[in-house]
Design a protein around this motif. Sequence first.
Motif, PDB file in Angstrom:
ATOM      1  N   SER A  46      -7.330   2.353  -6.726  1.00  0.00           N
ATOM      2  CA  SER A  46      -6.184   1.664  -6.112  1.00  0.00           C
ATOM      3  C   SER A  46      -5.776   0.455  -6.942  1.00  0.00           C
ATOM      4  O   SER A  46      -4.587   0.202  -7.150  1.00  0.00           O
ATOM      5  CB  SER A  46      -6.523   1.202  -4.692  1.00  0.00           C
ATOM      6  N   ASP A 166      -1.086   6.790  -3.921  1.00  0.00           N
ATOM      7  CA  ASP A 166      -2.471   6.379  -3.657  1.00  0.00           C
ATOM      8  C   ASP A 166      -2.933   6.985  -2.339  1.00  0.00           C
ATOM      9  O   ASP A 166      -2.610   6.482  -1.266  1.00  0.00           O
ATOM     10  CB  ASP A 166      -2.577   4.848  -3.634  1.00  0.00           C
ATOM     11  N   GLU A 167      -3.663   8.056  -2.434  1.00  0.00           N
ATOM     12  CA  GLU A 167      -4.189   8.781  -1.273  1.00  0.00           C
ATOM     13  C   GLU A 167      -3.103   9.041  -0.221  1.00  0.00           C
ATOM     14  O   GLU A 167      -3.254   8.656   0.941  1.00  0.00           O
ATOM     15  CB  GLU A 167      -5.362   8.020  -0.642  1.00  0.00           C
TER      16      GLU A 167
END
Length: 245
Positions: A46, A166-167
């Motif tokens: 991240s 991000d995810e």
Amino acid sequence: MTHDALVQVTGVNKYFGDHHVLKDINLEVGKGEVIILLGPSGSGKSTLCRTINRLETISSGDIKIDGVSLPQEGKALADLRAEVGMVFQSFNLFAHKSILDNVTLGPRKVRGLSKTEAEDLAMSLLKKVGVDNQAHKMPAQLSGGQQQRVAIARALAMQPKVMLFDEPTSALDPEMVNEVLDTMISLAREGMTMIVVTHEMGFARKAADRIVFLADGEIVEESTPDQFFTNPQSDRAKDFLGKII
Ligand code: ADP
Ligand code: MG
């Protein structure tokens, strides 16, 4: 690759206090390339994404987007940041604005589009991600999968050169994961340059041009998905794959 590199991360280090979170990161992402960032929790995935659009400052090194170094602040930073679209785990739509307004806001404010231009653009993007029939609803009236697809449309409305994810499916109910991954696969097929952090290994294997594996803030391994999943080289990658597959 150097000439076509859209994202060039060179010798990047990042500290949070004494904690060395990114260690001499070097990464080039070519135009149209899809990079999947994998690694254990806390490995710096991240943070790396956030430094690429300067949501985090870096301690040393350089990050270029399409050949231009990211400035630290000011209008130049805002302009360059608009070239990097980001989609997070939580959809972060503006709760009190309609879906259409969520998507038109950025292009009107930052890109200077007229209301009509912005709405035409927004409707075409909402159609692309399959939620154009929800345009006049409020975010809370949509499912999580629909909201995340709106978040993708909203990022695309800024006409970014690269998209960071991000995810993007981690907060979704399982039955909604595929609709978001399918949207991302179409985007990749259209030639969008993408950096994606995900725990969806099937998707990673299918969508990635390259897997970049991070552990303890370092890029430990970089390879094709086939190589990475069938014949990981480092102990860290073997251990990671052993735990998740
Ligand atoms: P990942 O996304 O791979 O799980 P992160 O990039 O979120 O990893 O975090 C990498 C490391 O940096 C972790 O040890 C985390 O605790 C630390 N970290 C992340 N953000 C901050 C912050 N704002 N302040 C201090 N430490 C942070
Ligand atoms: Mg993370």
